[in-house]
Design an enzyme around this catalytic site. Structure first.
Site, PDB file in Angstrom:
ATOM      1  N   TYR A  91       0.836  -1.203   0.000  1.00  0.00           N
ATOM      2  CA  TYR A  91       0.000   0.000   0.000  1.00  0.00           C
ATOM      3  C   TYR A  91       0.881   1.268   0.000  1.00  0.00           C
ATOM      4  O   TYR A  91       1.636   1.486   0.948  1.00  0.00           O
ATOM      5  CB  TYR A  91      -0.930  -0.032   1.224  1.00  0.00           C
ATOM      6  CG  TYR A  91      -1.626   1.281   1.507  1.00  0.00           C
ATOM      7  CD1 TYR A  91      -2.514   1.838   0.594  1.00  0.00           C
ATOM      8  CD2 TYR A  91      -1.375   1.968   2.684  1.00  0.00           C
ATOM      9  CE1 TYR A  91      -3.135   3.052   0.850  1.00  0.00           C
ATOM     10  CE2 TYR A  91      -1.994   3.175   2.957  1.00  0.00           C
ATOM     11  CZ  TYR A  91      -2.865   3.715   2.026  1.00  0.00           C
ATOM     12  OH  TYR A  91      -3.459   4.921   2.281  1.00  0.00           O
ATOM     13  N   ARG A  92       0.854   2.012  -1.076  1.00  0.00           N
ATOM     14  CA  ARG A  92       1.614   3.262  -1.300  1.00  0.00           C
ATOM     15  C   ARG A  92       3.121   3.090  -1.062  1.00  0.00           C
ATOM     16  O   ARG A  92       3.804   4.031  -0.688  1.00  0.00           O
ATOM     17  CB  ARG A  92       1.093   4.434  -0.428  1.00  0.00           C
ATOM     18  CG  ARG A  92      -0.363   4.850  -0.619  1.00  0.00           C
ATOM     19  CD  ARG A  92      -0.619   5.426  -2.013  1.00  0.00           C
ATOM     20  NE  ARG A  92      -1.058   4.384  -2.900  1.00  0.00           N
ATOM     21  CZ  ARG A  92      -2.285   3.902  -2.985  1.00  0.00           C
ATOM     22  NH1 ARG A  92      -3.228   4.396  -2.282  1.00  0.00           N
ATOM     23  NH2 ARG A  92      -2.583   2.952  -3.822  1.00  0.00           N
ATOM     24  N   GLU A  93       3.638   1.892  -1.285  1.00  0.00           N
ATOM     25  CA  GLU A  93       5.077   1.626  -1.125  1.00  0.00           C
ATOM     26  C   GLU A  93       5.549   0.606  -2.151  1.00  0.00           C
ATOM     27  O   GLU A  93       4.755  -0.166  -2.679  1.00  0.00           O
ATOM     28  CB  GLU A  93       5.354   1.044   0.272  1.00  0.00           C
ATOM     29  CG  GLU A  93       5.795   2.051   1.318  1.00  0.00           C
ATOM     30  CD  GLU A  93       6.925   2.981   0.867  1.00  0.00           C
ATOM     31  OE1 GLU A  93       7.768   2.574   0.044  1.00  0.00           O
ATOM     32  OE2 GLU A  93       6.963   4.132   1.337  1.00  0.00           O
TER      33      GLU A  93
END
Ligand SMILES: Cc1cc2nc3c(=O)[nH]c(=O)nc-3n(C[C@H](O)[C@H](O)[C@H](O)COP(=O)(O)OP(=O)(O)OC[C@H]3O[C@@H](n4cnc5c(N)ncnc54)[C@H](O)[C@@H]3O)c2cc1C
Length: 276
Positions: A153-155
């Protein structure tokens, strides 16, 4: 740096470079590495908050056409890291390939999208990537595929690289059907997000199992202002900057939001925006 970022705040970079080829970029990286000059890579500046003091060292931008090509071959798309995500969305849909439409309305470049695994409730870019061609910060070539890609998630596992190009595997589907889906996603997004304002999209990551926007809203922070920075009254996880805002205003507002939300719900919000 302010004019190069969506928030339109922040001081100057010590050096700003736009290499003309991957070879030139590699030489710049080697030189900076040897001279111990810190290097940062910039995409479209849509997820960046640059401090008022500016950025020591070199900021590299992949704006040269050498880094912006978009090619489609069968159900595979190969895009340069500097290509605008919106361009890749439209080119793949035109070619009758589904996948990118879930990213409708996300600004910035392919490089920025991959490194932060850009996406939303309909899907993330990581699910489409099969290969990344990059350089490390000493200028040496690196390729990642399969298990080496790792998206969360967002990485992603690519924060230590300079992405040059990525390969995406997509699904053939009639253009009209993909366009219809894209239109629906875009309409929903436009209805809830202050897309016309200066922002970086969601400023905080959603904590596991809850929504940062909901927590900020429940804490009664919509519309809260520090100097020229404001919590959007349309979407509480969007901080917008008004004319005359400084980076310090944004940082102080972020701090206030984090403190109030933690005090009320015991949850520490983590920034999604990259702070330089
Ligand atoms: C109105 C608005 C709506 C948004 N909606 C969404 C959304 O729905 N979902 C979402 O995920 N995000 C959203 N965002 C945030 C942002 O658009 C994304 O994070 C985007 O992918 C950032 O890309 P960029 O090119 O602008 O990166 P930048 O902001 O320029 O950089 C972000 C990070 O990526 C790194 N980076 C950039 N290029 C490279 C490269 N070639 N190699 C290695 N690292 C690189 C930078 O070093 C930096 O750490 C939104 C932003 C705005 C302003």
């Amino acid at each position: 740096m302010a004019p190069l970022t969506w928030l339109q705040v922040g001081g100057p970079a010590q050096y700003c470079l736009a290499p003309r080829s991957a070879d030139e970029l590699s030489r710049v990286l080697k030189t900076c590495h040897e001279a111990q000059i810190p290097v940062r890579i910039m995409g479209g500046g849509s997820n960046l908050l640059v401090r008022d003091e500016g950025v020591p060292g070199a900021v590299i931008r992949l704006t040269n056409p050498a880094f912006c090509s978009v090619k489609v071959d069968g159900n595979v798309c190969t895009a340069g890291a500097g290509a605008a995500l919106s361009h890749v969305i439209s080119e793949t849909i035109r070619a009758g390939l589904a996948g990118f439409e879930v990213l409708a309305g996300i600004p910035g470049t392919i490089g920025g999208a991959i490194v932060g695994n850009a996406g939303g409730r309909h899907g993330d870019i990581g699910a489409l990537v099969t290969k990344v061609v990059a350089l490390d910060f000493t200028g040496s070539p690196v390729q990642r595929e399969g298990d080496g890609l790792m998206f969360e998630y967002r990485e992603s596992a690519m924060r230590d690289l300079i992405i040059l190009e990525a390969v995406f595997e997509l699904q053939p589907e009639p253009t009209e059907e993909i366009t219809e889906r894209l239109r629906k996603i875009w309409i929903t997004k436009k209805a809830v997000q202050p897309l016309a304002s200066q922002s970086v999209g969601c400023i905080f990551k959603n904590p596991r199992g809850s929504s940062a926007g909901e927590l900020i809203d429940k804490a009664g922070l919509k519309g809260t202002r520090v100097g020229g920075a404001e919590v959007s009254d349309r979407h509480a996880n969007f901080l917008v900057t008004l004319p005359g805002a400084t980076s310090d205003d944004v940082l102080r507002l972020m701090n206030l939001v984090q403190t109030k939300v933690e005090g009320q719900f015991g949850i520490r919000l983590e920034p999604e925006v990259q702070i330089w």
